[in-house]
Every structure is written in structure tokens, then in C-alpha cells.
Design an enzyme around this catalytic site. Structure first.
Site, PDB file in Angstrom:
ATOM      1  N   GLN A  46       0.827  -1.196   0.000  1.00 59.86           N
ATOM      2  CA  GLN A  46       0.000   0.000   0.000  1.00 59.86           C
ATOM      3  C   GLN A  46       0.867   1.253   0.000  1.00 59.86           C
ATOM      4  O   GLN A  46       2.036   1.216   0.406  1.00 59.86           O
ATOM      5  CB  GLN A  46      -0.923   0.059   1.236  1.00 59.86           C
ATOM      6  CG  GLN A  46      -2.168  -0.803   1.160  1.00 59.86           C
ATOM      7  CD  GLN A  46      -1.988  -2.144   1.840  1.00 59.86           C
ATOM      8  OE1 GLN A  46      -1.023  -2.346   2.570  1.00 59.86           O
ATOM      9  NE2 GLN A  46      -2.897  -3.072   1.597  1.00 59.86           N
ATOM     10  N   CYS A  75      -6.202   0.750   7.257  1.00 57.81           N
ATOM     11  CA  CYS A  75      -5.106  -0.227   7.266  1.00 57.81           C
ATOM     12  C   CYS A  75      -4.432  -0.134   8.619  1.00 57.81           C
ATOM     13  O   CYS A  75      -3.804   0.884   8.944  1.00 57.81           O
ATOM     14  CB  CYS A  75      -4.109   0.051   6.141  1.00 57.81           C
ATOM     15  SG  CYS A  75      -2.657  -1.036   6.189  1.00 57.81           S
ATOM     16  N   ASN A 166     -13.443  -1.268   7.041  1.00 56.46           N
ATOM     17  CA  ASN A 166     -13.348  -1.912   5.738  1.00 56.46           C
ATOM     18  C   ASN A 166     -13.910  -3.328   5.886  1.00 56.46           C
ATOM     19  O   ASN A 166     -13.982  -3.871   6.986  1.00 56.46           O
ATOM     20  CB  ASN A 166     -11.910  -1.914   5.205  1.00 56.46           C
ATOM     21  CG  ASN A 166     -10.924  -2.583   6.151  1.00 56.46           C
ATOM     22  OD1 ASN A 166     -11.259  -2.945   7.281  1.00 56.46           O
ATOM     23  ND2 ASN A 166      -9.692  -2.757   5.708  1.00 56.46           N
ATOM     24  N   GLU A 217      -5.924  -9.743   0.779  1.00 56.26           N
ATOM     25  CA  GLU A 217      -6.462  -8.392   0.892  1.00 56.26           C
ATOM     26  C   GLU A 217      -7.084  -7.906  -0.413  1.00 56.26           C
ATOM     27  O   GLU A 217      -6.572  -8.166  -1.503  1.00 56.26           O
ATOM     28  CB  GLU A 217      -5.368  -7.410   1.317  1.00 56.26           C
ATOM     29  CG  GLU A 217      -4.893  -7.601   2.744  1.00 56.26           C
ATOM     30  CD  GLU A 217      -4.123  -6.403   3.249  1.00 56.26           C
ATOM     31  OE1 GLU A 217      -4.594  -5.264   3.042  1.00 56.26           O
ATOM     32  OE2 GLU A 217      -3.050  -6.606   3.851  1.00 56.26           O
ATOM     33  N   CYS A 226      -2.012  -8.306   8.004  1.00 59.71           N
ATOM     34  CA  CYS A 226      -3.118  -7.378   7.781  1.00 59.71           C
ATOM     35  C   CYS A 226      -3.690  -7.013   9.143  1.00 59.71           C
ATOM     36  O   CYS A 226      -4.279  -7.865   9.820  1.00 59.71           O
ATOM     37  CB  CYS A 226      -4.189  -8.002   6.893  1.00 59.71           C
ATOM     38  SG  CYS A 226      -5.650  -6.958   6.663  1.00 59.71           S
ATOM     39  N   THR A 228      -6.191  -4.804  10.102  1.00 59.71           N
ATOM     40  CA  THR A 228      -7.649  -4.853  10.228  1.00 59.71           C
ATOM     41  C   THR A 228      -8.144  -6.289  10.121  1.00 59.71           C
ATOM     42  O   THR A 228      -9.124  -6.663  10.767  1.00 59.71           O
ATOM     43  CB  THR A 228      -8.331  -3.977   9.161  1.00 59.71           C
ATOM     44  OG1 THR A 228      -7.910  -4.383   7.851  1.00 59.71           O
ATOM     45  CG2 THR A 228      -8.010  -2.504   9.373  1.00 59.71           C
TER      46      THR A 228
END
Length: 299
Positions: A46, A75, A166, A217, A226, A228
């Protein structure tokens, strides 16, 4: 276009971080893809952008772009790198900062041991708010959670749906290393029942306070960690009666600790983990490079 950047990672989830607070940074999706490209750019899961906030009562605005060029809501691993970056860059000397994200605000705290504690907000389990389309499906209760059947390549997978700002789909598997994450992950990510696509989590229960986790993801593919996704998995496991907080989460990139008191209404999840700077640099990003990458990826 010449850009200064910082390469960082949180438990192996890697980022290109840009300072849009002291200078204007306006990137097209093609330019984001060019920066994130591991062959022709810097390479990252990202891109994180630091900006001045557009709402009152917060210190910074935190924006996240996946390596496919799309902007996303949250994130967790990036959040830890965010607070380290703004402190190391001299943008703040506070240990705790409040930042604006796409859906609300979060608080990030640099701890004495060098790890970062992130207030990840309260998990949402209402399918409409994830969002997840339940029409025609019959869910089944497990503990305080509802599991939903999802057709994945002709096999029914029972999933928990969770929003951490998210969308996440979490399933429990017997052996996460042997499970075909790279086969089922992209199918779940783009399943028609998730109108905004989804992050697909695969959780192996090691003990009541320990799990192994892999996440495919949305817009990035499988990553080494990850944040989250770890929070969503732990929240689902606690709701199902499978886990007790705090929970140690093993990812391919490192360890995260998630705490949540599910008995308290609107209680946020807290995530603790590392944040590291890899290197700093400057890259020339001409429009022609971005355009050529966009054309090659579309071919």
C-alpha cells in the site's frame, strides 16, 4: 515528477509513505501503481499519504491506497507506521495522535517499548453495513455471531462478516498453511455478495488466546500481515466463543496482539505491534512511466 518517500513495514506488510502535509501530493491511480510496482517502482502493498486534516479535533489525515491504485478505508499495520513516520519526520512530538481516516477517526500511540498501540474502533457485524448481501441465505448462530454460507468454487464456506471500517470475511480452517488461500482468496474477494469487494481472512485456532492468520487483501492480494484482518478475525473468534482476549496473532510477517472487551457496548479493539523504517529515497515518476505501467497492466 520527483518524490521523496519513506519505505516502511509493519509485521512485513510494506508501505511507501509520502509526506503530503508539508508539500502537495496529488497522484493518479496509475502513478500509485507505478510507485507500488516491485519491478519498476519502489514496491509496496500500500501507499500511505500524510495530509493536513479536513475535520476539527484531529492532528492528521491518513489516506491509504492499495497497490492496484484504489483508495481504501483503513489499514491497521499502516496506522502503526503512520505514527512512527510523523514522529520521526518532526511533524509532531506527541506520543499519541488522533488521525482522520475515510470513515471516522482513530487514535495511535507510540509505546515506551517501541511498539505502537492503535485504537482500531468498534467492529461492526451488521451485514448491511459491511456490506454483505444476505438475500436468499439462511445464517446459523454460533455464540453471539451469525455465520453465513458462501459458495466458493462449488463448496460452501461458513463465514463471519465484519467491518473494521473496511469489509472482512473470516472463516476458521484446520491448517492455515495447507489451505488454498491463493485459490479461494481471490474468489471471495470479488464474490457478488460483497458489492465493495472484501478482505478474505483464514484463521486457524491454536488456543483460546492464540491464532494463525492469513489474509487475502482486497486490491493487494495476500500480504505478510493485515492489521484490520487480525482485528476482524479476533473479533469474530471472540463472538463465536472460540477466543479470549488478549489474543496473539501469528502472521507470516510477525506477531500482533489484539485486545477487545466484547461485553462492553461500543468497546474498541486495541492492536499492538511493530513499525519499522526500511529506507528513505527519492524517485523520478514521469507521467510516461505511469502511463506505460498502466498500459502494460491493462494488456
Amino acid at each position: 515528477m520527483k518524490l521523496k518517500f519513506t519505505k516502511m513495514h509493519g509485521a512485513g506488510n510494506d508501505f511507501v509513505v509520502l509526506d503530503g502535509y508539508t508539500q502537495p501530493v496529488n497522484l493518479t491511480p496509475a502513478q500509485v501503481r507505478a510507485l507500488a510496482d516491485r519491478h519498476f517502482g519502489v514496491g509496496a502493498d500500500q501507499l500511505l499519504l500524510v495530509e493536513k486534516p479536513t475535520v476539527a479535533g484531529v492532528d492528521f489525515r491518513y489516506r491509504i491506497f492499495n497497490c492496484d491504485g484504489g483508495e481504501v478505508e483503513h489499514c491497521g499495520n499502516g496506522a502503526r507506521c503512520f505514527v512512527k513516520f510523523v514522529r520521526d519526520s518532526g511533524l509532531t512530538d506527541q506520543r499519541s495522535v488522533r488521525v482522520q481516516v475515510q470513515k471516522g477517526t482513530i487514535t495511535l500511540t507510540m509505546q515506551e517499548n517501541g511498539e505502537v498501540l492503535v485504537d482500531m474502533g468498534t467492529p461492526v457485524f451488521d451485514p448491511e453495513r459491511v456490506p454483505f448481501a444476505t438475500k436468499g441465505l439462511q445464517g446459523r448462530g454460533e455464540g453471539a455471531d451469525t455465520l453465513w454460507p458462501l459458495d466458493v468454487n462449488g463448496t460452501t464456506r461458513w463465514i463471519s462478516v465484519v467491518s473494521m471500517g473496511n469489509p472482512h470475511a473470516v472463516q476458521v480452517v484446520d491448517d492455515v498453511e495447507a489451505f488454498p488461500v491463493l485459490v479461494e482468496g481471490p474468489v471471495i474477494e470479488r464474490h457478488a455478495r460483497f458489492p465493495q469487494r472484501v478482505n478474505a481472512g483464514f484463521m486457524q485456532i491454536v488456543g483460546r488466546s492464540e491464532i494463525k492468520l492469513r489474509v487475502y487483501e482486497r486490491g493487494a492480494g495476500e500480504t505478510l500481515a493485515c492489521g484490520t484482518g487480525a482485528c476482524a478475525a479476533v473479533a469474530a473468534g471472540i463472538r463465536r466463543g472460540l477466543l479470549d482476549a488478549p489474543v496473539l496473532v501469528h502472521t507470516h510477517g510477525g506477531k500482533l496482539t489484539i485486545t477487545w472487551d466484547a461485553a462492553q457496548a461500543d468497546q474498541p479493539l486495541l492492536m499492538a505491534g511493530p513499525a519499522a523504517t526500511v529506507f528513505e529515497g527519492e524517485i523520478e515518476l514521469p507521467d510516461s512511466l505511469a502511463d506505460s505501467l498502466a498500459n502494460s497492466q491493462a494488456a
